[in-house]
Motif scaffolding. Sequence first.
Motif, PDB file in Angstrom:
ATOM      1  N   GLN A 373       0.811  -1.214   0.000  1.00  0.00           N
ATOM      2  CA  GLN A 373       0.000   0.000   0.000  1.00  0.00           C
ATOM      3  C   GLN A 373       0.846   1.266   0.000  1.00  0.00           C
ATOM      4  O   GLN A 373       0.626   2.167  -0.818  1.00  0.00           O
ATOM      5  CB  GLN A 373      -0.927  -0.001   1.215  1.00  0.00           C
ATOM      6  N   GLY A 377       1.431   1.596  -3.856  1.00  0.00           N
ATOM      7  CA  GLY A 377       0.117   2.185  -4.148  1.00  0.00           C
ATOM      8  C   GLY A 377      -0.981   1.187  -4.396  1.00  0.00           C
ATOM      9  O   GLY A 377      -2.011   1.528  -4.987  1.00  0.00           O
ATOM     10  N   TRP A 383      -7.308   4.101  -7.255  1.00  0.00           N
ATOM     11  CA  TRP A 383      -6.821   4.366  -8.604  1.00  0.00           C
ATOM     12  C   TRP A 383      -7.951   4.898  -9.468  1.00  0.00           C
ATOM     13  O   TRP A 383      -9.082   4.404  -9.411  1.00  0.00           O
ATOM     14  CB  TRP A 383      -6.271   3.088  -9.249  1.00  0.00           C
ATOM     15  N   THR A 425       7.186   0.815 -10.633  1.00  0.00           N
ATOM     16  CA  THR A 425       7.609   1.380  -9.351  1.00  0.00           C
ATOM     17  C   THR A 425       8.963   0.824  -8.936  1.00  0.00           C
ATOM     18  O   THR A 425       9.831   1.554  -8.439  1.00  0.00           O
ATOM     19  CB  THR A 425       6.567   1.072  -8.260  1.00  0.00           C
ATOM     20  N   GLN A 433       0.573   6.424 -10.538  1.00  0.00           N
ATOM     21  CA  GLN A 433      -0.656   5.677 -10.797  1.00  0.00           C
ATOM     22  C   GLN A 433      -0.915   5.553 -12.301  1.00  0.00           C
ATOM     23  O   GLN A 433      -0.884   6.550 -13.019  1.00  0.00           O
ATOM     24  CB  GLN A 433      -1.849   6.366 -10.143  1.00  0.00           C
ATOM     25  N   ALA A 447      -4.103   8.591  -7.601  1.00  0.00           N
ATOM     26  CA  ALA A 447      -3.528   8.084  -6.356  1.00  0.00           C
ATOM     27  C   ALA A 447      -2.035   8.388  -6.245  1.00  0.00           C
ATOM     28  O   ALA A 447      -1.329   8.510  -7.255  1.00  0.00           O
ATOM     29  CB  ALA A 447      -3.756   6.580  -6.268  1.00  0.00           C
ATOM     30  N   THR A 448      -1.569   8.478  -5.015  1.00  0.00           N
ATOM     31  CA  THR A 448      -0.149   8.687  -4.745  1.00  0.00           C
ATOM     32  C   THR A 448       0.310   7.658  -3.711  1.00  0.00           C
ATOM     33  O   THR A 448      -0.497   7.056  -3.001  1.00  0.00           O
ATOM     34  CB  THR A 448       0.127  10.101  -4.206  1.00  0.00           C
ATOM     35  N   ALA A 449       1.620   7.449  -3.626  1.00  0.00           N
ATOM     36  CA  ALA A 449       2.207   6.556  -2.628  1.00  0.00           C
ATOM     37  C   ALA A 449       3.641   7.001  -2.381  1.00  0.00           C
ATOM     38  O   ALA A 449       4.221   7.770  -3.164  1.00  0.00           O
ATOM     39  CB  ALA A 449       2.166   5.107  -3.098  1.00  0.00           C
TER      40      ALA A 449
END
Length: 538
Positions: A373, A377, A383, A425, A433, A447-449
């Motif tokens: 997570q 993400g 998403w 990633t 995303q 979305a971001t992570a």
Amino acid sequence: MGKGVKAAVIGGVFAVMVGGAGYGAYNVVSTVNGDSADAARTGPPSAEEVEKASAEFFAAWEKGDPRRAASLTNASAAATRLLTDYAEEARIKDVTVTPGARTGRTVPYTVRAKVSFGGVTKPLTYRSKLTVVRGETTGRALVDWQPSVVHPELKKGDTLVTEESVTPPIEAVDRDGKVLTKAKYPSLGPVLDTLREKYGEQAGGEPGVELVVRHASAEVADTPLLTLTEGEPGTLRTTLSAGVQTAAERAVKEFDESSVVALKPSTGEVLAVANHRADGFNAAFQGRVAPGSTMKIITAAMLIDNDVTSMNDAAPCPDTAVWQGQVFKNLTGMEPNESATLANSFLRSCNTAFIKLVDEKPLTDASLTEEAQERFGLGRDDWKTGIVSFDGSVPASGGPDRAANAIGQGQVQMNPLNMASVTATAVTGTFRQPYLVSPDLDDREIATAKGLSPDTSAQLKQMMRLTATEGTGAKAMAGLSGDIGAKTGSAEVDGQKTSNSWFTGFRDDLAAAAMTEEGGHGGDAAGPIVADVLRAGG
């Protein structure tokens, strides 16, 4: 009325067919209830019964008598509803059915009819088939009812409707302005339908009048079958690449039940999405299945980020590993290596090495979930790709599933979109995303992570390079130039004799992932698909 077309109060009945080449003039001699001889019969219908039952059904269909036609099937209520809608909702009349050569109990046929709306009439022609079976309670020869009897595009719960469209048509184009059509890119059919439904108005077109399949699922866009009045299409630019999409379409056709996604790691833009499936489902974006050993990319990141090990440190690969009473094994033929490093166990895809390491401190049942997570993400349901998609799921699991999750089994669920993003990633260190339509078009928030540290990313990328050049991915990736990397996977599924084949890889600024149901080892089916797509991006 649902999505795709406006609701309206509709009149009209089935048209009576007088003369012509169809079955309108067929002399129907049996009664609706059948006779005692029919009722006493058992076993498969004879050739004569098949001819008679299909002819009577065609005659009733042509005459516009849905109740009579439905009574000649083994699902009268469902058949009545759909055959009634055929005339009243779909506005189809002047039906002529021409049967083809019978094969056993199956009769193919061609339907010729007319569709009328608002003073405009257009011809409609299509082919379908039906099968005649023995009625379980009556013993009569009956049409085995399926929605596809009425039209081959219909599935359970679907119906046909002809009305003015709620959404205007679109002309979808790729990143370079090349037009994308269903005819040229069959896999994009459901995708283009969804894009039209969601972005038709933003694209600036004007609606027309169409005959469409209205699907039972609210998440599936109407499928246009015939245009009566042309609308004015608006132009919708996507992130797709016509060249990469062409390669993806061609690659998945080599393996049944296959899906693939390609994207640009530096931006998250989706360059291709293709499916070769009997059910037409967009498994590439919406699938929910175990990803097998491709999951080891995330597991390896978790081990590195938590200082359990690193690519050049120990990750022994024994024959078996026991986790809370459950025995885990490697693929048949894998040689054990008690002195293996993480890089060696990764490139050979050693299950037992990863099973033994997930018990190390400070790891917990939630560690893999947090890695997925926060770094990749995944699994947060946020998403926004531009169409319906699934974000993956890596639940916190105790017991044997904690170990199984680490090797992409257990409760983990992914699809090719998710795994292509994982690769992107891993090799860039940044989660971007994936998206198919620019968020600027509708101001949606993507979305971001957190992403990965430079050190973790560098180790993952190098281990994937080794896998592509001297590990389990070497055969599939052979001949590819540039900076390449890969990870294979095979996922066992209950009820299947053969595992699902998974493969994800990168080549320079292109990442791709594929899955083939019951395709075997990762390099056997999914590997060649990914390699062909990566080759096209060069």
